[in-house]
Design an enzyme around this catalytic site. Structure first.
Site, PDB file in Angstrom:
ATOM      1  N   SER A 167      99.682  37.239  35.123  1.00  0.00           N
ATOM      2  CA  SER A 167     101.002  37.513  34.499  1.00  0.00           C
ATOM      3  C   SER A 167     102.153  36.948  35.312  1.00  0.00           C
ATOM      4  O   SER A 167     102.298  37.269  36.494  1.00  0.00           O
ATOM      5  CB  SER A 167     101.267  39.018  34.444  1.00  0.00           C
ATOM      6  OG  SER A 167     100.493  39.623  33.507  1.00  0.00           O
ATOM      7  N   HIS A 206     101.001  34.670  28.813  1.00  0.00           N
ATOM      8  CA  HIS A 206      99.633  34.216  29.092  1.00  0.00           C
ATOM      9  C   HIS A 206      99.344  33.069  28.123  1.00  0.00           C
ATOM     10  O   HIS A 206      98.873  33.292  27.011  1.00  0.00           O
ATOM     11  CB  HIS A 206      98.624  35.350  28.868  1.00  0.00           C
ATOM     12  CG  HIS A 206      98.687  36.425  29.899  1.00  0.00           C
ATOM     13  ND1 HIS A 206      97.746  36.564  30.891  1.00  0.00           N
ATOM     14  CD2 HIS A 206      99.589  37.396  30.107  1.00  0.00           C
ATOM     15  CE1 HIS A 206      98.070  37.583  31.661  1.00  0.00           C
ATOM     16  NE2 HIS A 206      99.179  38.109  31.200  1.00  0.00           N
ATOM     17  N   HIS A 247      92.646  40.437  28.219  1.00  0.00           N
ATOM     18  CA  HIS A 247      92.474  41.737  28.870  1.00  0.00           C
ATOM     19  C   HIS A 247      91.691  42.678  27.969  1.00  0.00           C
ATOM     20  O   HIS A 247      91.761  42.596  26.749  1.00  0.00           O
ATOM     21  CB  HIS A 247      93.838  42.371  29.163  1.00  0.00           C
ATOM     22  CG  HIS A 247      94.708  41.560  30.060  1.00  0.00           C
ATOM     23  ND1 HIS A 247      95.432  40.487  29.611  1.00  0.00           N
ATOM     24  CD2 HIS A 247      94.957  41.659  31.393  1.00  0.00           C
ATOM     25  CE1 HIS A 247      96.101  39.948  30.625  1.00  0.00           C
ATOM     26  NE2 HIS A 247      95.830  40.634  31.720  1.00  0.00           N
ATOM     27  N   TYR A 291      92.507  45.689  27.430  1.00  0.00           N
ATOM     28  CA  TYR A 291      93.430  46.504  26.636  1.00  0.00           C
ATOM     29  C   TYR A 291      93.868  45.816  25.351  1.00  0.00           C
ATOM     30  O   TYR A 291      94.409  46.439  24.448  1.00  0.00           O
ATOM     31  CB  TYR A 291      94.666  46.946  27.450  1.00  0.00           C
ATOM     32  CG  TYR A 291      95.568  45.834  27.938  1.00  0.00           C
ATOM     33  CD1 TYR A 291      96.374  45.110  27.076  1.00  0.00           C
ATOM     34  CD2 TYR A 291      95.621  45.523  29.291  1.00  0.00           C
ATOM     35  CE1 TYR A 291      97.203  44.103  27.530  1.00  0.00           C
ATOM     36  CE2 TYR A 291      96.456  44.524  29.765  1.00  0.00           C
ATOM     37  CZ  TYR A 291      97.247  43.814  28.876  1.00  0.00           C
ATOM     38  OH  TYR A 291      98.063  42.814  29.330  1.00  0.00           O
ATOM     39  N   GLU A 292      93.622  44.495  25.239  1.00  0.00           N
ATOM     40  CA  GLU A 292      93.949  43.799  23.998  1.00  0.00           C
ATOM     41  C   GLU A 292      92.908  44.090  22.929  1.00  0.00           C
ATOM     42  O   GLU A 292      93.093  43.728  21.769  1.00  0.00           O
ATOM     43  CB  GLU A 292      94.016  42.290  24.240  1.00  0.00           C
ATOM     44  CG  GLU A 292      95.171  41.860  25.121  1.00  0.00           C
ATOM     45  CD  GLU A 292      95.118  40.375  25.445  1.00  0.00           C
ATOM     46  OE1 GLU A 292      95.395  39.560  24.558  1.00  0.00           O
ATOM     47  OE2 GLU A 292      94.770  40.034  26.591  1.00  0.00           O
ATOM     48  N   ALA A 348      99.260  40.231  38.951  1.00  0.00           N
ATOM     49  CA  ALA A 348     100.359  41.114  39.366  1.00  0.00           C
ATOM     50  C   ALA A 348      99.756  42.504  39.516  1.00  0.00           C
ATOM     51  O   ALA A 348      98.949  42.918  38.680  1.00  0.00           O
ATOM     52  CB  ALA A 348     101.432  41.120  38.285  1.00  0.00           C
ATOM     53  N   MET A 357      95.391  45.721  35.811  1.00  0.00           N
ATOM     54  CA  MET A 357      94.627  45.817  34.557  1.00  0.00           C
ATOM     55  C   MET A 357      93.698  44.623  34.337  1.00  0.00           C
ATOM     56  O   MET A 357      93.253  44.371  33.213  1.00  0.00           O
ATOM     57  CB  MET A 357      95.592  45.957  33.379  1.00  0.00           C
ATOM     58  CG  MET A 357      96.508  47.172  33.481  1.00  0.00           C
ATOM     59  SD  MET A 357      97.672  47.242  32.125  1.00  0.00           S
ATOM     60  CE  MET A 357      98.859  48.461  32.743  1.00  0.00           C
ATOM     61  N   SER A 358      93.453  43.857  35.395  1.00  0.00           N
ATOM     62  CA  SER A 358      92.565  42.683  35.255  1.00  0.00           C
ATOM     63  C   SER A 358      91.861  42.465  36.586  1.00  0.00           C
ATOM     64  O   SER A 358      91.919  43.305  37.483  1.00  0.00           O
ATOM     65  CB  SER A 358      93.388  41.441  34.903  1.00  0.00           C
ATOM     66  OG  SER A 358      94.222  41.096  35.991  1.00  0.00           O
ATOM     67  N   ASN A 380     105.603  45.944  41.720  1.00  0.00           N
ATOM     68  CA  ASN A 380     106.234  47.274  41.626  1.00  0.00           C
ATOM     69  C   ASN A 380     105.455  48.238  42.501  1.00  0.00           C
ATOM     70  O   ASN A 380     104.300  47.993  42.832  1.00  0.00           O
ATOM     71  CB  ASN A 380     106.197  47.765  40.162  1.00  0.00           C
ATOM     72  CG  ASN A 380     104.781  47.832  39.607  1.00  0.00           C
ATOM     73  OD1 ASN A 380     104.190  46.811  39.230  1.00  0.00           O
ATOM     74  ND2 ASN A 380     104.223  49.012  39.589  1.00  0.00           N
ATOM     75  N   HIS A 388     107.217  46.577  31.892  1.00  0.00           N
ATOM     76  CA  HIS A 388     106.610  45.242  31.910  1.00  0.00           C
ATOM     77  C   HIS A 388     107.663  44.191  32.297  1.00  0.00           C
ATOM     78  O   HIS A 388     107.351  43.220  32.999  1.00  0.00           O
ATOM     79  CB  HIS A 388     105.999  44.933  30.542  1.00  0.00           C
ATOM     80  CG  HIS A 388     105.274  43.625  30.493  1.00  0.00           C
ATOM     81  ND1 HIS A 388     104.196  43.333  31.304  1.00  0.00           N
ATOM     82  CD2 HIS A 388     105.486  42.515  29.755  1.00  0.00           C
ATOM     83  CE1 HIS A 388     103.776  42.097  31.056  1.00  0.00           C
ATOM     84  NE2 HIS A 388     104.550  41.586  30.128  1.00  0.00           N
TER      85      HIS A 388
HETATM   86  N1  HPA Z   1      99.709  49.442  37.176  1.00  0.00           N
HETATM   87  C1  HPA Z   1      98.798  48.723  36.498  1.00  0.00           C
HETATM   88  N2  HPA Z   1      98.889  47.406  36.340  1.00  0.00           N
HETATM   89  C2  HPA Z   1      99.930  46.771  36.894  1.00  0.00           C
HETATM   90  C3  HPA Z   1     100.909  47.460  37.620  1.00  0.00           C
HETATM   91  C4  HPA Z   1     100.795  48.868  37.772  1.00  0.00           C
HETATM   92  O1  HPA Z   1     101.629  49.551  38.396  1.00  0.00           O
HETATM   93  N3  HPA Z   1     101.810  46.529  38.041  1.00  0.00           N
HETATM   94  C5  HPA Z   1     101.373  45.316  37.599  1.00  0.00           C
HETATM   95  N4  HPA Z   1     100.226  45.460  36.906  1.00  0.00           N
END
Ligand code: HPA
Length: 317
Positions: A73, A104, A126, A128-129, A156, A254-255, A278, A289
């Protein structure tokens, strides 16, 4: 108690997989890679799909990559400055899952970087998709069958470790995958790897050291960390993060971890470079996001230095 929690989590993961939206592949025979239930997974059909993807790519280019680089990402800009030999949009490869997430792009870029033969996956799909885990790892498996023996996975992540800061980078030394389905579930594909794969050392120590030495030279903060993968798409709760910290996780995303598992299954050399976008839930006001995207954009110059340095100094094989 821990076992009961794990069981509950895995039930949740399964029911999410069952109530999928409609993910798209470039293929008409989605059933070949559909593993919503283990019974539905047809390893032979799936392997045929892999081989079919390989033949389609070979018909378009004779480039044989040594290294696969998966851009996460907001890190896709890296591909803007490479010497492209051939680009193939995922949508032109029958059987390839097509990314639905903004940012993406969904293109394979065959290129030379720092004298290395690299194939960039610009965009990943992903769980989640709505894709199944075998679909999620299908592109990487195809790239391995094309010749790539090493993979650099980038993403990320949120920081769980209180010593980390937004803008820092992390290379995984280990991971926790217990809350997502394994990409290796179902009949084993013996042509790819063995049934019970050792995960004691997934991440290549030499490559970690190279990332660290580049970072030192360039004045970039990096950490050796343990990443936990979650399904998403919702961000975590503060209580989940506290528990993940107690389990030994430093970052969350998430990946990536499932791709590392699939890569290790195939005997690939694996390295990850994660950008902290973050602090995880409960460690800052709230998560969005947009913030994740902005932070990875801000890190792109340092990200480029790390990847360029790694590709320069690492062995091709
Ligand atoms: N949680 C899950 N996935 C992420 C995060 C997070 O805080 N930051 C970037 N991808």
């Amino acid at each position: 108690m821990v076992l009961a929690l794990l069981f509950l989590f895995s039930l949740t993961a399964c029911s999410q997989a069952d109530s999928k939206a409609e993910p798209t592949t470039a293929s008409s025979d989605q059933a070949a890679v559909n593993t919503a239930s283990d019974q539905a997974f047809d390893a032979k059909e799936y392997y045929k799909t892999l081989q079919n993807c390989v033949s389609q790519i070979k018909a378009k280019t004779d480039f044989v990559p040594d290294i696969a680089l998966v851009l996460g990402s907001g890190l896709g800009d890296y591909a803007d400055n490479v010497k492209v030999v051939k680009e193939i949009p995922y949508s032109e490869i029958d059987g390839f899952p097509v990314s639905t997430v903004p940012g993406h792009d969904g293109t394979l870029i065959f290129c030379e970087i720092k004298g290395k033969k690299v194939v960039i996956m610009n965009g990943r799909v992903h769980y989640y998709e709505g894709y199944t885990m075998p679909q999620v790892v299908l592109p990487l498996r195809v790239l391995h069958l094309l010749g790539a023996k090493t993979v650099i996975l980038t993403n990320a992540v949120g920081a769980i470790n209180e010593d980390y800061e937004v803008g820092d980078f992390v290379t995984n030394v280990d991971h926790i995958s217990s809350f997502v389905p394994s990409p290796l579930l179902g009949e084993n594909i013996d042509e790819l790897g063995e049934r019970f794969t050792d995960m004691s050392r997934v991440y290549d120590e030499d490559m970690i050291s190279i990332v660290e030495s580049i970072a030192k030279k360039e004045n970039i903060t990096t950490h050796r960390g343990v990443m936990i993968q979650v399904t998403g798409p919702q961000y975590e709760t503060p209580t989940e993060i506290k528990n993940f910290r107690n389990m030994g996780a430093d970052t969350v995303g998430m990946s990536t971890v499932v791709e590392a598992i699939a890569a290790k299954h195939m005997g690939m050399r694996v390295c990850t470079v994660s950008c902290i976008t973050n602090m995880a839930a409960g460690m800052q006001e709230k998560l969005s996001h947009d913030e994740v995207k902005k932070a990875s954009d801000n890190s792109s110059a340092n990200f480029t230095k790390l990847i360029d340095g790694l590709l320069t100094e690492m062995k091709a094989e």
